[in-house]
Design a protein around this motif. Structure first.
Motif, PDB file in Angstrom:
ATOM      1  N   MET A  23       0.812  -1.219   0.000  1.00  0.00           N
ATOM      2  CA  MET A  23       0.000   0.000   0.000  1.00  0.00           C
ATOM      3  C   MET A  23       0.849   1.276   0.000  1.00  0.00           C
ATOM      4  N   GLN A  24       2.163   1.133  -0.230  1.00  0.00           N
ATOM      5  CA  GLN A  24       3.023   2.298  -0.113  1.00  0.00           C
ATOM      6  C   GLN A  24       2.686   3.388  -1.126  1.00  0.00           C
ATOM      7  N   ASP A  25       2.249   3.022  -2.348  1.00  0.00           N
ATOM      8  CA  ASP A  25       1.878   4.036  -3.341  1.00  0.00           C
ATOM      9  C   ASP A  25       0.681   4.858  -2.857  1.00  0.00           C
ATOM     10  N   MET A  26      -0.293   4.162  -2.265  1.00  0.00           N
ATOM     11  CA  MET A  26      -1.466   4.868  -1.746  1.00  0.00           C
ATOM     12  C   MET A  26      -1.079   5.766  -0.574  1.00  0.00           C
ATOM     13  N   TYR A  27      -0.202   5.237   0.315  1.00  0.00           N
ATOM     14  CA  TYR A  27       0.244   6.032   1.456  1.00  0.00           C
ATOM     15  C   TYR A  27       0.980   7.292   0.993  1.00  0.00           C
ATOM     16  N   ARG A  28       1.816   7.153  -0.025  1.00  0.00           N
ATOM     17  CA  ARG A  28       2.571   8.310  -0.523  1.00  0.00           C
ATOM     18  C   ARG A  28       1.620   9.354  -1.121  1.00  0.00           C
ATOM     19  N   TYR A  29       0.607   8.887  -1.859  1.00  0.00           N
ATOM     20  CA  TYR A  29      -0.365   9.820  -2.434  1.00  0.00           C
ATOM     21  C   TYR A  29      -1.123  10.560  -1.327  1.00  0.00           C
ATOM     22  N   GLN A  30      -1.580   9.796  -0.320  1.00  0.00           N
ATOM     23  CA  GLN A  30      -2.313  10.414   0.787  1.00  0.00           C
ATOM     24  C   GLN A  30      -1.432  11.408   1.541  1.00  0.00           C
ATOM     25  N   ASN A  31      -0.173  11.048   1.740  1.00  0.00           N
ATOM     26  CA  ASN A  31       0.751  11.925   2.451  1.00  0.00           C
ATOM     27  C   ASN A  31       0.949  13.235   1.694  1.00  0.00           C
ATOM     28  N   GLU A  32       1.116  13.149   0.378  1.00  0.00           N
ATOM     29  CA  GLU A  32       1.303  14.353  -0.433  1.00  0.00           C
ATOM     30  C   GLU A  32       0.047  15.220  -0.435  1.00  0.00           C
ATOM     31  N   GLU A  33      -1.114  14.577  -0.532  1.00  0.00           N
ATOM     32  CA  GLU A  33      -2.370  15.332  -0.560  1.00  0.00           C
ATOM     33  C   GLU A  33      -2.600  16.077   0.750  1.00  0.00           C
ATOM     34  N   LEU A  34      -2.359  15.406   1.873  1.00  0.00           N
ATOM     35  CA  LEU A  34      -2.587  16.035   3.171  1.00  0.00           C
ATOM     36  C   LEU A  34      -1.512  17.070   3.489  1.00  0.00           C
ATOM     37  N   ALA A  35      -0.279  16.814   3.051  1.00  0.00           N
ATOM     38  CA  ALA A  35       0.792  17.803   3.270  1.00  0.00           C
ATOM     39  C   ALA A  35       0.498  19.081   2.487  1.00  0.00           C
ATOM     40  N   LYS A  36       0.004  18.918   1.266  1.00  0.00           N
ATOM     41  CA  LYS A  36      -0.325  20.071   0.421  1.00  0.00           C
ATOM     42  C   LYS A  36      -1.462  20.896   1.031  1.00  0.00           C
ATOM     43  N   LEU A  77     -11.935  16.762   2.325  1.00  0.00           N
ATOM     44  CA  LEU A  77     -10.916  15.872   2.891  1.00  0.00           C
ATOM     45  C   LEU A  77     -11.456  15.108   4.099  1.00  0.00           C
ATOM     46  N   LEU A  78     -12.236  15.787   4.933  1.00  0.00           N
ATOM     47  CA  LEU A  78     -12.834  15.123   6.099  1.00  0.00           C
ATOM     48  C   LEU A  78     -13.755  13.986   5.665  1.00  0.00           C
ATOM     49  N   LYS A  79     -14.554  14.262   4.634  1.00  0.00           N
ATOM     50  CA  LYS A  79     -15.476  13.235   4.138  1.00  0.00           C
ATOM     51  C   LYS A  79     -14.717  12.106   3.453  1.00  0.00           C
ATOM     52  N   LYS A  80     -13.692  12.452   2.672  1.00  0.00           N
ATOM     53  CA  LYS A  80     -12.914  11.448   1.944  1.00  0.00           C
ATOM     54  C   LYS A  80     -12.238  10.468   2.883  1.00  0.00           C
ATOM     55  N   TYR A  81     -11.662  11.000   3.961  1.00  0.00           N
ATOM     56  CA  TYR A  81     -10.920  10.139   4.898  1.00  0.00           C
ATOM     57  C   TYR A  81     -11.760   9.729   6.099  1.00  0.00           C
ATOM     58  N   GLN A  82     -13.046  10.106   6.067  1.00  0.00           N
ATOM     59  CA  GLN A  82     -14.006   9.695   7.098  1.00  0.00           C
ATOM     60  C   GLN A  82     -13.531  10.079   8.496  1.00  0.00           C
ATOM     61  N   LYS A  83     -13.192  11.358   8.655  1.00  0.00           N
ATOM     62  CA  LYS A  83     -12.743  11.871   9.944  1.00  0.00           C
ATOM     63  C   LYS A  83     -13.732  12.920  10.448  1.00  0.00           C
ATOM     64  N   GLU A  84     -13.838  13.023  11.773  1.00  0.00           N
ATOM     65  CA  GLU A  84     -14.795  13.947  12.379  1.00  0.00           C
ATOM     66  C   GLU A  84     -14.266  15.381  12.450  1.00  0.00           C
ATOM     67  N   SER A  85     -12.954  15.531  12.577  1.00  0.00           N
ATOM     68  CA  SER A  85     -12.391  16.864  12.771  1.00  0.00           C
ATOM     69  C   SER A  85     -11.027  16.951  12.099  1.00  0.00           C
ATOM     70  N   ILE A  93      -5.272  15.375  11.013  1.00  0.00           N
ATOM     71  CA  ILE A  93      -3.852  15.635  11.252  1.00  0.00           C
ATOM     72  C   ILE A  93      -3.191  14.420  11.895  1.00  0.00           C
ATOM     73  N   GLU A  94      -3.889  13.796  12.828  1.00  0.00           N
ATOM     74  CA  GLU A  94      -3.356  12.581  13.477  1.00  0.00           C
ATOM     75  C   GLU A  94      -3.204  11.448  12.459  1.00  0.00           C
ATOM     76  N   PHE A  95      -4.180  11.330  11.562  1.00  0.00           N
ATOM     77  CA  PHE A  95      -4.108  10.309  10.507  1.00  0.00           C
ATOM     78  C   PHE A  95      -2.913  10.571   9.596  1.00  0.00           C
ATOM     79  N   HIS A  96      -2.677  11.839   9.259  1.00  0.00           N
ATOM     80  CA  HIS A  96      -1.526  12.210   8.437  1.00  0.00           C
ATOM     81  C   HIS A  96      -0.222  11.820   9.128  1.00  0.00           C
ATOM     82  N   SER A  97      -0.183  12.028  10.443  1.00  0.00           N
ATOM     83  CA  SER A  97       1.005  11.658  11.222  1.00  0.00           C
ATOM     84  C   SER A  97       1.232  10.147  11.192  1.00  0.00           C
TER      85      SER A  97
END
Length: 289
Positions: free
Chosen positions: A83-96, A207-215, A220-224
Motif C-alpha cells: 500500500m506504499q503508493d497509496m500512502y505516498r499519495y495520501q501523504n502528499e495530498e494532506l501535506a499540500k 478531505l474530512l469526508k474522503k478520509y471519514q474523519k470527524e475533525s 492531522i493525526e491520521f496524516h502523522s
C-alpha cells in the motif's frame, strides 16, 4: 443421556474426563498404566525435574511470543509495501493541504462576519449612538448623573458610596462604545477573501469526508500515522533482522533447556525401570521387563 454436574455432555467428552476420575481394574486392563500418554507423567513424578520443566516452559512461551511478534512485523511489512503508493499519495495530498487544527472553526467564524457586514455596521452604529455618539446617549447621561450624585453626596453622605459604581458604569459604557467604533472602522467587505474562505471550507470538508474523519485534529493525526508508516518502511528490514536474531537466541536457550530435561529423564528412567522390574519380580512375574 449423560450428565456431569447437571449439564448434558456427549460421549467423547466423557471419554476425555473419565480416565482422570477413576481406573478400570481387570485381569488384562489398567487404563492409566497402559496408556502411553501417562508414562511421561509417571517418570516426571519419579525424578526431580520440576525446575528444569519450569525453565523449559518459560523459554518455550518466550519463543512463541517472539515468533508471534516476528510474524506480525513481516505481515505489517508486506501490507505496507503493498500500500506504499497509496500512502505516498495520501501523504502528499494532506501535506499540500497544510492542515491546522482549529482552522475550520476560525474560517466559519470569519465567513459569518463577512456575510453579515451590513448588519454589523447597522447594529454597531446604533450601539455607538446609544452609548456615547448620539444626541442623547448613555455616556452623557451618566456624566450628568455623576454630577447630580456628587451634589447629593455633599448634602447626604449616604450617596457617597455610589460614586464608584456610577464611575465604573460610565467607564464600561465608554469602553464598549470605543471598541465598537474601532471595530466598525476596521470592518470591510472583501469579496475575494470571502470567495477564498468558501473554497477553503469546501476543500477541508471534502478531505474530512474522503478520509471519514470527524475533525481536522483527527485528520492531522491520521496524516502523522501515514508519515510513521512510510518512515517504518525502511526500518522494517532492520527490525525483522533484530527480531530473528532474538528468536534464534531464545531458540538456542530452549534447546539447551530441553536437552537438560531429556538428560534428567533418561537418567531417571534407568532407576525407574529397575525399581518397577524389582517389584514385578517380587510379585512373581519373573520374566517381566
Amino acid at each position: 443421556r449423560i450428565f456431569i454436574n447437571g449439564s448434558p455432555i456427549n460421549l467423547s467428552r466423557l471419554n476425555l474426563l473419565s480416565p482422570v476420575l477413576f481406573d478400570f481394574h481387570g485381569q488384562h486392563q489398567h487404563q492409566r498404566l497402559l496408556n502411553q500418554e501417562n508414562h511421561i507423567g509417571y517418570l516426571d513424578s519419579f525424578c526431580d525435574i520440576d525446575k528444569s520443566l519450569s525453565l523449559y516452559r518459560e523459554q518455550y512461551n518466550a519463543y512463541q511470543e517472539t515468533n508471534r511478534q516476528l510474524e506480525e512485523l513481516k505481515s505489517k511489512q508486506h501490507q505496507a509495501f503493498q500500500m506504499q503508493d497509496m500512502y505516498r499519495y495520501q501523504n502528499e495530498e494532506l501535506a499540500k493541504a497544510e492542515l491546522k487544527k482549529d482552522e475550520l472553526d476560525e474560517l466559519k467564524a470569519e465567513l459569518r462576519i463577512l456575510s453579515n457586514v451590513e448588519n454589523l455596521h447597522r447594529f454597531g452604529q446604533a450601539l455607538t449612538d446609544a452609548l456615547y455618539d448620539g444626541d442623547t446617549n448613555a455616556g452623557s447621561l451618566l456624566t450628568q448623573a455623576e454630577g447630580n450624585l456628587k451634589k447629593l453626596g455633599e448634602m447626604d453622605t449616604q450617596f457617597e458610596s455610589f460614586n464608584k459604581n456610577l464611575q465604573e458604569a460610565r467607564s464600561i459604557v465608554e469602553d464598549i462604545g470605543s471598541f465598537t467604533e474601532k471595530y466598525l472602522n476596521d470592518l470591510e467587505f472583501d469579496p475575494q477573501r470571502m470567495e477564498y474562505i468558501h473554497q477553503r471550507i469546501a476543500s477541508l470538508e471534502f478531505l474530512l469526508k474522503k478520509y471519514q474523519k470527524e475533525s481536522l485534529a483527527d485528520l492531522i493525526e491520521f496524516h502523522s500515522e501515514i508519515n510513521q508508516i512510510l518512515g517504518d518502511l525502511s526500518q522494517f528490514g532492520d527490525d525483522i533482522k533484530q527480531k530473528e536474531n532474538e528468536l534464534k537466541s531464545i531458540q538456542n536457550e530452549l534447546i539447551l533447556a530441553g536437552r537438560k530435561g531429556t538428560q534428567i529423564r533418561k537418567a531417571a528412567s534407568i532407576h525407574f525401570a529397575n525399581a518397577v522390574s524389582s517389584i514385578l519380580l517380587q510379585i512373581g512375574m519373573k520374566n517381566a521387563k
